[in-house]
Design a protein around this motif. Structure first.
Motif, mmCIF file in Angstrom:
data_model
loop_
_atom_site.group_PDB
_atom_site.id
_atom_site.type_symbol
_atom_site.label_atom_id
_atom_site.label_comp_id
_atom_site.label_asym_id
_atom_site.label_seq_id
_atom_site.Cartn_x
_atom_site.Cartn_y
_atom_site.Cartn_z
ATOM 1 N N THR A 17 0.853 -1.185 0.000
ATOM 2 C CA THR A 17 0.000 0.000 0.000
ATOM 3 C C THR A 17 0.884 1.227 0.000
ATOM 4 O O THR A 17 2.067 1.171 0.345
ATOM 5 N N GLN A 18 0.282 2.345 -0.374
ATOM 6 C CA GLN A 18 1.021 3.601 -0.425
ATOM 7 C C GLN A 18 0.064 4.716 -0.036
ATOM 8 O O GLN A 18 -1.102 4.731 -0.468
ATOM 9 N N GLY A 19 0.544 5.652 0.762
ATOM 10 C CA GLY A 19 -0.296 6.799 1.137
ATOM 11 C C GLY A 19 -1.576 6.350 1.828
ATOM 12 O O GLY A 19 -1.542 5.633 2.823
ATOM 13 N N ASP A 20 -2.728 6.755 1.317
ATOM 14 C CA ASP A 20 -4.031 6.467 1.914
ATOM 15 C C ASP A 20 -4.666 5.201 1.331
ATOM 16 O O ASP A 20 -5.876 5.012 1.440
ATOM 17 N N ASP A 21 -3.887 4.317 0.702
ATOM 18 C CA ASP A 21 -4.436 3.106 0.096
ATOM 19 C C ASP A 21 -5.195 2.247 1.103
ATOM 20 O O ASP A 21 -6.256 1.701 0.803
ATOM 21 N N PHE A 22 -4.657 2.130 2.326
ATOM 22 C CA PHE A 22 -5.311 1.281 3.321
ATOM 23 C C PHE A 22 -6.711 1.811 3.645
ATOM 24 O O PHE A 22 -7.682 1.053 3.684
ATOM 25 N N GLY A 23 -6.841 3.100 3.811
ATOM 26 C CA GLY A 23 -8.138 3.710 4.117
ATOM 27 C C GLY A 23 -9.119 3.594 2.965
ATOM 28 O O GLY A 23 -10.336 3.556 3.163
ATOM 29 N N ALA A 24 -8.619 3.540 1.741
ATOM 30 C CA ALA A 24 -9.481 3.427 0.555
ATOM 31 C C ALA A 24 -9.671 1.967 0.141
ATOM 32 O O ALA A 24 -10.263 1.693 -0.896
ATOM 33 N N ASN A 25 -9.153 1.044 0.957
ATOM 34 C CA ASN A 25 -9.271 -0.391 0.690
ATOM 35 C C ASN A 25 -8.623 -0.771 -0.655
ATOM 36 O O ASN A 25 -9.185 -1.499 -1.457
ATOM 37 N N LEU A 26 -7.426 -0.226 -0.887
ATOM 38 C CA LEU A 26 -6.694 -0.499 -2.124
ATOM 39 C C LEU A 26 -5.399 -1.231 -1.800
ATOM 40 O O LEU A 26 -4.813 -1.045 -0.737
ATOM 41 N N ILE A 27 -4.957 -2.032 -2.731
ATOM 42 C CA ILE A 27 -3.646 -2.670 -2.648
ATOM 43 C C ILE A 27 -2.988 -2.535 -4.014
ATOM 44 O O ILE A 27 -3.659 -2.598 -5.038
ATOM 45 N N ARG A 28 -1.713 -2.325 -4.042
ATOM 46 C CA ARG A 28 -0.976 -2.145 -5.297
ATOM 47 C C ARG A 28 -0.099 -3.362 -5.563
ATOM 48 O O ARG A 28 0.414 -3.974 -4.632
ATOM 49 N N VAL A 29 0.053 -3.664 -6.833
ATOM 50 C CA VAL A 29 0.955 -4.736 -7.238
ATOM 51 C C VAL A 29 1.847 -4.201 -8.357
ATOM 52 O O VAL A 29 1.391 -3.487 -9.244
ATOM 53 N N ARG A 30 3.113 -4.508 -8.248
ATOM 54 C CA ARG A 30 4.067 -4.123 -9.296
ATOM 55 C C ARG A 30 4.799 -5.386 -9.729
ATOM 56 O O ARG A 30 5.340 -6.121 -8.912
ATOM 57 N N THR A 31 4.773 -5.626 -11.021
ATOM 58 C CA THR A 31 5.429 -6.805 -11.586
ATOM 59 C C THR A 31 6.465 -6.339 -12.595
ATOM 60 O O THR A 31 6.170 -5.494 -13.433
ATOM 61 N N GLU A 32 7.655 -6.880 -12.486
ATOM 62 C CA GLU A 32 8.689 -6.504 -13.447
ATOM 63 C C GLU A 32 9.640 -7.673 -13.691
ATOM 64 O O GLU A 32 9.740 -8.591 -12.894
ATOM 65 N N GLY A 33 10.292 -7.612 -14.807
ATOM 66 C CA GLY A 33 11.271 -8.619 -15.160
ATOM 67 C C GLY A 33 12.083 -8.140 -16.344
ATOM 68 O O GLY A 33 11.667 -7.252 -17.087
ATOM 69 N N ARG A 34 13.231 -8.710 -16.501
ATOM 70 C CA ARG A 34 14.082 -8.413 -17.657
ATOM 71 C C ARG A 34 14.160 -9.670 -18.494
ATOM 72 O O ARG A 34 14.540 -10.730 -18.003
ATOM 73 N N PHE A 35 13.789 -9.521 -19.764
ATOM 74 C CA PHE A 35 13.688 -10.677 -20.633
ATOM 75 C C PHE A 35 14.483 -10.463 -21.911
ATOM 76 O O PHE A 35 14.662 -9.336 -22.360
ATOM 77 N N GLY A 36 14.926 -11.538 -22.475
ATOM 78 C CA GLY A 36 15.622 -11.514 -23.756
ATOM 79 C C GLY A 36 15.196 -12.727 -24.567
ATOM 80 O O GLY A 36 14.541 -13.634 -24.066
#
Length: 109
Positions: free
Chosen positions: A73-92
């Protein structure tokens, strides 16, 4: 992979003397645009070009981390019932056998 116009021209071709479709009895699903269950049509190819690929000739590689997923969560995410997901990878892409990747010139525009 073929462009839609090239696939249409090939799948509707009747060059044999009987008048039946040339691709008549092979595993072709014209409506789904599949050959032996594999999709064959893409608008991403340039005009008059196709690609034939042996799946064992190419490999997708990832770095040592593979695919990294972070939840939180970030900032007021908990109060707004939000969760964030970040997905990353390096591919070739590794071409293991260059003869297994072929560019095709088609007559369809």
């Amino acid at each position: 992979m073929l462009r839609p116009d090239a696939w249409e021209a090939i799948s509707l071709q009747r060059a044999n003397g009987s008048g039946t479709f040339d691709l008549g009895n092979v595993a072709v699903d014209r409506a789904a645009q599949r050959l032996h269950g594999v999709p064959v049509v893409s608008n991403a190819l340039p005009a008059k070009k196709g690609v034939l690929l042996d799946g064992s000739a190419v490999r997708v590689d990832a770095d040592a981390l593979g695919v990294k997923v972070d939840w939180g969560t970030q900032g007021d995410d908990f109060g707004a019932n939000l969760i964030r997901v970040r997905t990353e990878g390096r591919f070739g892409v590794s071409v293991l056998r260059p003869g297994g990747v072929v560019q095709i010139a088609t007559a369809a525009a």
